[in-house]
Scaffold this motif. Sequence first.
Motif, mmCIF file in Angstrom:
data_model
loop_
_atom_site.group_PDB
_atom_site.id
_atom_site.type_symbol
_atom_site.label_atom_id
_atom_site.label_comp_id
_atom_site.label_asym_id
_atom_site.label_seq_id
_atom_site.Cartn_x
_atom_site.Cartn_y
_atom_site.Cartn_z
ATOM 1 N N ASP A 91 16.277 10.211 -8.402
ATOM 2 C CA ASP A 91 16.244 10.590 -10.098
ATOM 3 C C ASP A 91 17.148 11.664 -10.451
ATOM 4 O OD1 ASP A 91 15.028 7.999 -10.271
ATOM 5 O OD2 ASP A 91 12.886 8.969 -10.393
ATOM 6 N N GLY A 92 16.678 13.029 -9.938
ATOM 7 C CA GLY A 92 17.247 14.054 -10.146
ATOM 8 C C GLY A 92 18.852 13.955 -10.318
ATOM 9 N N LEU A 93 19.234 13.353 -9.263
ATOM 10 C CA LEU A 93 20.847 13.447 -9.096
ATOM 11 C C LEU A 93 21.373 12.400 -10.193
ATOM 12 C CD1 LEU A 93 20.978 13.026 -5.192
ATOM 13 C CD2 LEU A 93 21.843 15.019 -6.794
ATOM 14 N N THR A 94 20.613 11.234 -10.480
ATOM 15 C CA THR A 94 21.105 10.397 -11.680
ATOM 16 C C THR A 94 21.091 11.270 -12.950
ATOM 17 O OG1 THR A 94 20.040 8.511 -10.363
ATOM 18 C CG2 THR A 94 20.509 8.166 -12.843
ATOM 19 N N GLY A 95 20.110 11.936 -13.226
ATOM 20 C CA GLY A 95 19.982 12.512 -14.324
ATOM 21 C C GLY A 95 21.051 13.670 -14.414
ATOM 22 N N PHE A 121 1.028 -1.143 -0.119
ATOM 23 C CA PHE A 121 -0.173 -0.116 0.001
ATOM 24 C C PHE A 121 0.794 1.423 0.050
ATOM 25 C CE2 PHE A 121 -1.874 3.742 2.585
ATOM 26 C CZ PHE A 121 -3.025 3.800 1.705
ATOM 27 N N ILE A 122 1.802 1.388 0.772
ATOM 28 C CA ILE A 122 2.681 2.464 1.127
ATOM 29 C C ILE A 122 3.421 2.515 -0.322
ATOM 30 C CG2 ILE A 122 4.759 3.425 2.121
ATOM 31 C CD1 ILE A 122 3.593 2.216 4.700
ATOM 32 N N LYS A 123 4.102 1.439 -0.922
ATOM 33 C CA LYS A 123 4.872 1.452 -2.223
ATOM 34 C C LYS A 123 3.765 2.067 -3.268
ATOM 35 C CE LYS A 123 7.337 -1.667 -5.474
ATOM 36 N NZ LYS A 123 7.531 -2.958 -5.594
ATOM 37 N N GLN A 124 2.545 1.823 -3.294
ATOM 38 C CA GLN A 124 1.790 2.214 -4.361
ATOM 39 C C GLN A 124 1.468 3.709 -4.250
ATOM 40 O OE1 GLN A 124 -2.484 2.186 -3.939
ATOM 41 N NE2 GLN A 124 -2.746 0.993 -5.416
ATOM 42 N N ARG A 125 1.367 4.243 -3.103
ATOM 43 C CA ARG A 125 1.195 5.695 -2.764
ATOM 44 C C ARG A 125 2.328 6.554 -3.011
ATOM 45 N NH1 ARG A 125 -4.049 6.305 -1.185
ATOM 46 N NH2 ARG A 125 -5.184 4.754 -1.951
ATOM 47 N N ALA A 126 3.501 5.751 -2.700
ATOM 48 C CA ALA A 126 4.617 6.649 -3.217
ATOM 49 C C ALA A 126 4.920 6.601 -4.501
ATOM 50 C CB ALA A 126 5.970 5.878 -2.365
ATOM 51 N N ARG A 127 4.422 5.718 -5.120
ATOM 52 C CA ARG A 127 4.476 5.825 -6.819
ATOM 53 C C ARG A 127 3.637 6.923 -7.212
ATOM 54 N NH1 ARG A 127 1.622 3.602 -10.964
ATOM 55 N NH2 ARG A 127 3.145 3.208 -12.808
ATOM 56 N N TRP A 128 2.396 6.907 -6.744
ATOM 57 C CA TRP A 128 1.634 7.910 -6.825
ATOM 58 C C TRP A 128 1.825 9.536 -6.644
ATOM 59 C CZ3 TRP A 128 -3.721 5.859 -5.189
ATOM 60 C CH2 TRP A 128 -4.287 4.545 -6.064
ATOM 61 N N THR A 129 2.644 9.395 -5.441
ATOM 62 C CA THR A 129 2.885 10.894 -5.156
ATOM 63 C C THR A 129 3.972 11.403 -5.969
ATOM 64 O OG1 THR A 129 2.615 10.178 -2.776
ATOM 65 C CG2 THR A 129 4.137 12.258 -3.076
ATOM 66 N N GLN A 130 5.082 10.321 -6.406
ATOM 67 C CA GLN A 130 6.013 10.818 -7.212
ATOM 68 C C GLN A 130 5.506 11.131 -8.619
ATOM 69 O OE1 GLN A 130 9.105 7.643 -7.628
ATOM 70 N NE2 GLN A 130 10.581 8.977 -8.966
ATOM 71 N N GLY A 131 4.503 10.459 -9.141
ATOM 72 C CA GLY A 131 3.920 10.885 -10.141
ATOM 73 C C GLY A 131 3.127 12.227 -10.154
ATOM 74 N N GLY A 132 2.918 12.481 -9.025
ATOM 75 C CA GLY A 132 2.153 13.940 -9.031
ATOM 76 C C GLY A 132 3.352 15.196 -8.966
ATOM 77 N N ALA A 177 8.790 9.204 -1.806
ATOM 78 C CA ALA A 177 8.541 9.848 -3.083
ATOM 79 C C ALA A 177 9.651 10.968 -3.177
ATOM 80 C CB ALA A 177 7.151 10.115 -3.425
ATOM 81 N N PHE A 178 9.682 11.637 -2.110
ATOM 82 C CA PHE A 178 10.716 12.839 -2.396
ATOM 83 C C PHE A 178 12.223 12.275 -2.510
ATOM 84 C CE2 PHE A 178 7.270 15.743 -0.850
ATOM 85 C CZ PHE A 178 7.666 16.839 -1.499
ATOM 86 N N PHE A 179 12.348 11.221 -1.720
ATOM 87 C CA PHE A 179 13.736 10.644 -1.723
ATOM 88 C C PHE A 179 14.024 10.152 -3.188
ATOM 89 C CE2 PHE A 179 13.978 10.697 2.973
ATOM 90 C CZ PHE A 179 15.215 11.007 3.069
ATOM 91 N N LYS A 180 13.006 9.329 -3.817
ATOM 92 C CA LYS A 180 13.166 8.907 -5.170
ATOM 93 C C LYS A 180 13.237 9.824 -6.339
ATOM 94 C CE LYS A 180 10.961 4.211 -4.350
ATOM 95 N NZ LYS A 180 10.091 3.270 -4.956
ATOM 96 N N LYS A 181 12.440 10.936 -6.017
ATOM 97 C CA LYS A 181 12.630 11.985 -6.966
ATOM 98 C C LYS A 181 13.874 12.743 -6.936
ATOM 99 C CE LYS A 181 10.532 14.476 -10.034
ATOM 100 N NZ LYS A 181 10.298 13.844 -11.363
ATOM 101 N N LEU A 182 14.412 13.044 -5.749
ATOM 102 C CA LEU A 182 15.623 13.426 -5.595
ATOM 103 C C LEU A 182 16.685 12.497 -6.162
ATOM 104 C CD1 LEU A 182 17.700 15.726 -4.501
ATOM 105 C CD2 LEU A 182 17.564 14.295 -2.414
#
Length: 406
Positions: free
Chosen positions: A376-380, A247-258, A369-374
């Motif tokens: 991804d940004g560092l990877t880019g 459940f948390i994994k799903q919502r993290a994905r949705w938040t990152q999409g937002g 989601a914030f950690f994953k977005k960050l």
Amino acid sequence: MLLAAGQNGKSIELEPLLAKGYQLILLVPAMNEEGIIEQTMRLFLRETANFPNVKMVIIDDASSDDTALLVKNFSKQAGGRIQLLQRQLPQAQTGKGNALNWAYQQVILESRDRDHLICGVLDADAYMAEESYQKVIQYFAQDEKLDLLQTRVGMLETRNWLQIMQDIEFTVINDLIQNIRNRLGNAAASGNGQFIRVSSVTAQRPWGNALLEDFEFSTRFLMEGKKTLYAGDAVVYQEAIDKLRPFIKQRARWTQGGLDCLFGYWSRVLRSPFINLPAKAEMTFYMLIPFITLFTGIASLAVFVFTLVNFDDYWPLLAVIEGINLPFNAYIIVQYQRASHTRQYGLLVWTVITFGIYNYLLYPAIVIAFFKKLADGLTGLRRHMELREKSGGKSHEKMEVNFSGG
């Protein structure tokens, strides 16, 4: 605001003759869905037995299980009502948006009468009743200017507290939010149960590849001046997650999409001449929710801990807060019981008391989601620096920004 402006008692009246001549094609992305896909197909054939104009196209995204084999065997007895499309690696498994675009180009673009062709998107575990299929077609037949329709989402089974909370969230809270959006003119797609008039689509690749491709899709439509609508009386059901970790994994994905949509579309939404000011305000608030929740969540938790530590002095504050929250929670639960007709009264009473806990379960998803977005940004950024080094430090090359990948 939700309670005051989010009510909607309207329901469309069915006129089968008016919908004559319309065709509905459902796109169903599926990857490793052997456990549920056969039930989905059986229910689809049962509920659309009287609608030869409704067809299901299942997009197997290079599944490693027997999903494709099950669909292939079952489709033989479906009389052409179910079609299998198979993607192959390495082109496959590149996102739901890519899978939908690939199928759209193969199936939908072949049609000649696009004004009377409706394309729907359902999840692999989705179920719609006969009446809901009727109403979807009816909405488009009744309003020739309608470009996108989103149905209400409900849960198939609610065996535990977490599942019933998800059902309440979709059946009541999201319903109130979407009814407000109807009034503002910016009803949003929610992925499962999303339907579009094909003639309204101007691009050959309608869907983007953000993790929240549904909201991205409807945002693009709104920025083009398209008419979107939410239909609370047509329902698509899906499986509810029964365990906390997924459940948390799903919502993290949705938040990152937002967050993808925020960085990719917010400024364009604000500049759009087709979106009115109240709608822009609502969409801005929606896209900023992860940031708002990040800070209000910390503040709320800090105040709660402080109040408990100083309980003797601040217990009246807790009593007042509960006195405010419980009636709202009770109202939401009553509305849910009326909509779902559930008889799990003991579980419903428990949800009134524990409603706030569900909100705190969403907080870890936002942090992740914030950690994953960050990340991804560092990877880019790292890839960009590597490209510059390979090109001798020159930065004249054209760079393409991919909002879904940082």
